[in-house]
Design a protein around this motif. Sequence first.
Motif, PDB file in Angstrom:
ATOM      1  N   TRP A 142      26.247  46.334  43.105  1.00 21.50           N
ATOM      2  CA  TRP A 142      26.770  45.847  43.631  1.00 21.50           C
ATOM      3  C   TRP A 142      28.359  45.805  43.436  1.00 21.50           C
ATOM      4  O   TRP A 142      28.955  44.766  42.313  1.00 21.50           O
ATOM      5  CB  TRP A 142      27.052  44.925  44.323  1.00 21.50           C
ATOM      6  CG  TRP A 142      27.542  44.217  45.446  1.00 21.50           C
ATOM      7  CD1 TRP A 142      27.991  44.749  46.649  1.00 21.50           C
ATOM      8  CD2 TRP A 142      27.999  42.934  46.269  1.00 21.50           C
ATOM      9  NE1 TRP A 142      28.727  44.204  47.699  1.00 21.50           N
ATOM     10  CE2 TRP A 142      28.809  43.228  47.176  1.00 21.50           C
ATOM     11  CE3 TRP A 142      27.463  41.328  45.709  1.00 21.50           C
ATOM     12  CZ2 TRP A 142      28.704  42.006  47.915  1.00 21.50           C
ATOM     13  CZ3 TRP A 142      28.614  40.698  46.719  1.00 21.50           C
ATOM     14  CH2 TRP A 142      28.912  40.697  48.042  1.00 21.50           C
ATOM     15  N   VAL A 143      29.605  46.704  44.616  1.00 24.06           N
ATOM     16  CA  VAL A 143      30.717  47.038  43.976  1.00 24.06           C
ATOM     17  C   VAL A 143      31.690  46.026  45.441  1.00 24.06           C
ATOM     18  O   VAL A 143      31.195  47.222  46.068  1.00 24.06           O
ATOM     19  CB  VAL A 143      31.638  47.607  43.463  1.00 24.06           C
ATOM     20  CG1 VAL A 143      33.477  47.904  43.343  1.00 24.06           C
ATOM     21  CG2 VAL A 143      30.849  47.729  41.957  1.00 24.06           C
ATOM     22  N   GLU A 144      32.628  45.869  45.410  1.00 27.78           N
ATOM     23  CA  GLU A 144      33.705  45.453  46.293  1.00 27.78           C
ATOM     24  C   GLU A 144      35.132  45.174  46.325  1.00 27.78           C
ATOM     25  O   GLU A 144      35.125  44.135  45.716  1.00 27.78           O
ATOM     26  CB  GLU A 144      32.740  43.462  47.311  1.00 27.78           C
ATOM     27  CG  GLU A 144      33.587  43.644  48.717  1.00 27.78           C
ATOM     28  CD  GLU A 144      33.273  42.412  49.149  1.00 27.78           C
ATOM     29  OE1 GLU A 144      31.583  42.535  49.719  1.00 27.78           O
ATOM     30  OE2 GLU A 144      33.646  41.203  49.139  1.00 27.78           O
ATOM     31  N   PHE A 145      35.620  45.837  47.169  1.00 28.20           N
ATOM     32  CA  PHE A 145      37.440  46.106  46.504  1.00 28.20           C
ATOM     33  C   PHE A 145      37.901  45.849  47.845  1.00 28.20           C
ATOM     34  O   PHE A 145      37.354  47.134  49.172  1.00 28.20           O
ATOM     35  CB  PHE A 145      37.116  47.015  45.417  1.00 28.20           C
ATOM     36  CG  PHE A 145      37.170  48.600  46.322  1.00 28.20           C
ATOM     37  CD1 PHE A 145      38.160  49.086  47.019  1.00 28.20           C
ATOM     38  CD2 PHE A 145      35.654  49.197  46.028  1.00 28.20           C
ATOM     39  CE1 PHE A 145      37.907  50.536  47.377  1.00 28.20           C
ATOM     40  CE2 PHE A 145      35.317  50.148  46.701  1.00 28.20           C
ATOM     41  CZ  PHE A 145      36.687  51.237  46.926  1.00 28.20           C
ATOM     42  N   THR A 146      38.922  45.340  47.681  1.00 25.44           N
ATOM     43  CA  THR A 146      40.028  45.783  49.234  1.00 25.44           C
ATOM     44  C   THR A 146      41.193  45.919  48.753  1.00 25.44           C
ATOM     45  O   THR A 146      41.576  45.765  47.611  1.00 25.44           O
ATOM     46  CB  THR A 146      40.504  44.221  49.515  1.00 25.44           C
ATOM     47  OG1 THR A 146      39.642  43.954  49.978  1.00 25.44           O
ATOM     48  CG2 THR A 146      41.328  44.676  50.178  1.00 25.44           C
ATOM     49  N   PRO A 147      41.389  47.534  48.536  1.00 25.67           N
ATOM     50  CA  PRO A 147      42.812  48.141  48.579  1.00 25.67           C
ATOM     51  C   PRO A 147      44.199  47.654  48.063  1.00 25.67           C
ATOM     52  O   PRO A 147      44.224  46.863  49.521  1.00 25.67           O
ATOM     53  CB  PRO A 147      42.626  49.649  48.737  1.00 25.67           C
ATOM     54  CG  PRO A 147      41.500  50.179  48.867  1.00 25.67           C
ATOM     55  CD  PRO A 147      40.799  48.225  49.545  1.00 25.67           C
ATOM     56  N   ASP A 148      44.846  48.041  47.661  1.00 19.55           N
ATOM     57  CA  ASP A 148      45.845  46.631  47.456  1.00 19.55           C
ATOM     58  C   ASP A 148      46.923  47.525  48.589  1.00 19.55           C
ATOM     59  O   ASP A 148      47.697  48.510  48.266  1.00 19.55           O
ATOM     60  CB  ASP A 148      46.572  46.372  45.934  1.00 19.55           C
ATOM     61  CG  ASP A 148      47.791  45.096  45.809  1.00 19.55           C
ATOM     62  OD1 ASP A 148      48.004  44.454  47.172  1.00 19.55           O
ATOM     63  OD2 ASP A 148      47.640  44.869  45.269  1.00 19.55           O
ATOM     64  N   SER A 149      47.730  46.233  49.296  1.00 18.26           N
ATOM     65  CA  SER A 149      48.780  46.735  50.078  1.00 18.26           C
ATOM     66  C   SER A 149      50.187  47.003  49.783  1.00 18.26           C
ATOM     67  O   SER A 149      51.212  46.964  50.032  1.00 18.26           O
ATOM     68  CB  SER A 149      48.764  45.886  51.684  1.00 18.26           C
ATOM     69  OG  SER A 149      48.928  44.751  50.752  1.00 18.26           O
ATOM     70  N   GLU A 150      50.182  46.382  48.830  1.00 17.10           N
ATOM     71  CA  GLU A 150      51.398  46.660  47.443  1.00 17.10           C
ATOM     72  C   GLU A 150      51.137  47.715  47.515  1.00 17.10           C
ATOM     73  O   GLU A 150      52.633  48.279  47.099  1.00 17.10           O
ATOM     74  CB  GLU A 150      51.609  45.524  46.915  1.00 17.10           C
ATOM     75  CG  GLU A 150      51.522  44.595  46.697  1.00 17.10           C
ATOM     76  CD  GLU A 150      52.340  43.198  45.591  1.00 17.10           C
ATOM     77  OE1 GLU A 150      51.930  43.440  44.813  1.00 17.10           O
ATOM     78  OE2 GLU A 150      51.453  41.874  45.958  1.00 17.10           O
ATOM     79  N   ALA A 194      42.439  47.853  38.839  1.00 15.90           N
ATOM     80  CA  ALA A 194      43.538  47.606  38.794  1.00 15.90           C
ATOM     81  C   ALA A 194      44.336  48.313  40.359  1.00 15.90           C
ATOM     82  O   ALA A 194      45.159  47.435  40.858  1.00 15.90           O
ATOM     83  CB  ALA A 194      44.700  48.668  37.995  1.00 15.90           C
ATOM     84  N   LEU A 195      43.969  48.881  41.303  1.00 17.96           N
ATOM     85  CA  LEU A 195      44.855  49.216  42.542  1.00 17.96           C
ATOM     86  C   LEU A 195      43.903  48.356  43.968  1.00 17.96           C
ATOM     87  O   LEU A 195      44.157  48.302  45.250  1.00 17.96           O
ATOM     88  CB  LEU A 195      44.565  50.656  42.704  1.00 17.96           C
ATOM     89  CG  LEU A 195      45.407  51.891  41.656  1.00 17.96           C
ATOM     90  CD1 LEU A 195      45.086  53.129  42.017  1.00 17.96           C
ATOM     91  CD2 LEU A 195      46.580  51.162  42.115  1.00 17.96           C
ATOM     92  N   SER A 196      43.118  47.324  43.362  1.00 19.46           N
ATOM     93  CA  SER A 196      42.727  46.335  44.958  1.00 19.46           C
ATOM     94  C   SER A 196      43.457  45.272  44.452  1.00 19.46           C
ATOM     95  O   SER A 196      43.745  44.354  43.317  1.00 19.46           O
ATOM     96  CB  SER A 196      40.997  46.743  44.421  1.00 19.46           C
ATOM     97  OG  SER A 196      40.702  47.749  45.179  1.00 19.46           O
ATOM     98  N   SER A 197      43.716  44.501  45.341  1.00 17.39           N
ATOM     99  CA  SER A 197      43.779  43.103  45.490  1.00 17.39           C
ATOM    100  C   SER A 197      43.245  42.258  45.683  1.00 17.39           C
ATOM    101  O   SER A 197      42.899  41.387  44.514  1.00 17.39           O
ATOM    102  CB  SER A 197      44.782  42.718  46.994  1.00 17.39           C
ATOM    103  OG  SER A 197      43.708  43.196  47.952  1.00 17.39           O
ATOM    104  N   ARG A 198      41.954  42.986  45.486  1.00 15.68           N
ATOM    105  CA  ARG A 198      40.655  41.796  45.078  1.00 15.68           C
ATOM    106  C   ARG A 198      39.563  42.787  44.619  1.00 15.68           C
ATOM    107  O   ARG A 198      39.087  43.716  45.465  1.00 15.68           O
ATOM    108  CB  ARG A 198      39.346  41.094  46.178  1.00 15.68           C
ATOM    109  CG  ARG A 198      38.843  40.077  45.885  1.00 15.68           C
ATOM    110  CD  ARG A 198      38.099  39.264  47.522  1.00 15.68           C
ATOM    111  NE  ARG A 198      36.803  39.040  46.640  1.00 15.68           N
ATOM    112  CZ  ARG A 198      35.553  39.355  46.780  1.00 15.68           C
ATOM    113  NH1 ARG A 198      35.110  40.774  47.453  1.00 15.68           N
ATOM    114  NH2 ARG A 198      35.001  39.018  46.217  1.00 15.68           N
ATOM    115  N   PHE A 199      38.386  42.460  43.445  1.00 11.70           N
ATOM    116  CA  PHE A 199      37.683  43.534  43.037  1.00 11.70           C
ATOM    117  C   PHE A 199      36.415  43.009  42.253  1.00 11.70           C
ATOM    118  O   PHE A 199      36.823  41.927  41.979  1.00 11.70           O
ATOM    119  CB  PHE A 199      38.479  44.858  41.814  1.00 11.70           C
ATOM    120  CG  PHE A 199      37.102  45.528  41.183  1.00 11.70           C
ATOM    121  CD1 PHE A 199      36.961  47.011  42.096  1.00 11.70           C
ATOM    122  CD2 PHE A 199      37.011  45.086  40.226  1.00 11.70           C
ATOM    123  CE1 PHE A 199      36.392  47.206  41.492  1.00 11.70           C
ATOM    124  CE2 PHE A 199      35.194  46.076  39.863  1.00 11.70           C
ATOM    125  CZ  PHE A 199      34.958  47.330  40.558  1.00 11.70           C
TER     126      PHE A 199
END
Length: 620
Positions: A171-179, A130-135
């Motif tokens: 495999w998990v890849e995520f980018t924390p959301d800058s918002e 939920a807190l990632s711009s991409r997951f």
Amino acid sequence: MTESDNILQPTTENYQEEHIVTLEWQEHIRRRPGMYIGKLGDGSSPDDGIYVLLKEVLDNSIDEYMMGFGKTIEVKVEGTTVSVRDFGRGIPLGKVKDVSSRMNTGAKYDSKAFKKSVGLNGVGIKAVNALSSRFFIESYRDRQAKNVLYRQGVVVEESDIIPSSQANGTWVEFTPDSEIFGDYHYRDEYIDPLLKNYVFLNTGLTIVFNGRKFYSKNGLEDLLNENLTSEALYPIIHLQGEDIEVAITHTNQYGEEYYSFVNGQHTTQGGTHLSAFREASARTIKEYFNRNFDYADIRNGMVAAISIKVEEPVFESQTKTKLGSKDMSPDGVSISKYIGDFLKKELDNYLHKNPGTSDILQKKILESEKERKAIAGVTKLARERAKKANLHNKKLRDCRIHYNDTKGDDRDETCIFITEGDSASGSITKSRDPNLQAVFSLRGKPLNCFGLTKKIVYENEEFNLLQAALNIEEGMEGLRYNKVIIATDADTDGMHIRLLLLTFFLQFFPDLIKKNHVYILQTPLFRVRNKKKTVYCYTEEERLAAIKELGPNPEITRFKGLGEISPDEFRHFIGKDMRLERVTMRKEDLLKELLEFYMGKNTPERQNFIIDNLTVDVEA
């Protein structure tokens, strides 16, 4: 009926059906992230939320290893994107979507699949999603695979079950959301200790982080060796049982230092297991020597680590920093009895088999006892003085919420500013948040306490009142503020005061620094402004950039001290954008040698070091 009577009548107009809102699972997490990951932060502190996200993903891979599947975990951080690949069993393919996006879904409710897991409520991986711009999550299982791609917790792509040549695992890849997190960045200096702790607690596990391998052969013994900054007085005592592992030694540093873990989770605030360990270890040592030793003398200088495995652990918060469980399992023995019985047998046996260690330990206890009795009279008077001062301590302007409060979501935000002089204290006091920020005012330069015994802490009124304000005389568990912030001028005198305070903490309360509680407040050196905009600059580079941004002939003010900054301006520097520099200690920073160099008698070596490293701030 008068108009005023009508005003007081109850009304239902502002509470109708349209005011009842049902949030989607990801919306709730995004609106209330603190409930799931604690604080947010920008990556400049080790407990910031972006590291909690990494840990939540890693915990699932660690749980697989603990159940006997997958000896290697690969972690990559490239810019703001994180990936974790384990080689466990892989998520059952039909449940990949549910596990990553359906609240209260997971295998860890079933104690047969995960007997002693960290994450038990099925929330962690969903919070990361939920807190990632991409997951992106993909599971590999028996030569088949399935993946799901999300943006801010919403599915944007989902594959069918497809053939795969990949080894089993997830495999998990995520980018924390800058918002959510703003302008953040990951720091290796905070990721490395996290990964090291995982391998110390799971001997045989290899974690590969951006090509670097982390591996431990000796578990908690390696952990203590990694963290010792004072020489061990005797070889580390390393004991292991079915669901427990401990490592113990003593050093000549003051106080106690502990590292506690539950199911691989670093419980930085301790809990029932640490309390039981402190009690049982001191009791076992006392009974072994058959002497009426004081527990405080036995534990003085102790550096120890304890790790236990508990079925269905209960933590006091979602971030799992303090254990609340009293029992090893729902129908099992109490944690206190389990730890007590283990130490009574294993530690007692070790001391009998290793008389050289027990002789050194007894000598250390006797030295601590001798020093304590020598300062007993001074200690009693100082405590009485501090107790009276606490009722009306002119040096301390306290806040309402404290770090050692049993409840409160804001405890981690509590801090105390240690300032010099009345003008700086006045500016901070008028600008601070009285709920979370306290101020302690120094009178001039504190004493250089290098080489002195703890007697000086009680004889020196300023040190005694500071110790009482922090509430650390009996150990870190009573600490009243999460952040102890040294706020001095950035001139020669201010730097000297910083060094004297750090010497005090390092000499008598090193765990305060080791557990990441001590910070230096960064305040601006310049104010650059025109009629439309004001920019505060912390470096010469920032000043030049501000001049360029604001155009020709802006007004430039050089702040020479904290007292020159008005309370209205100071509010900007100790609020949400407060810049702090954490004081750290590394393994190579041997405490005795470090303090001897900086705070001992003047030597040519130190003089040459200061001359070689002196920087002059020239105002252009």
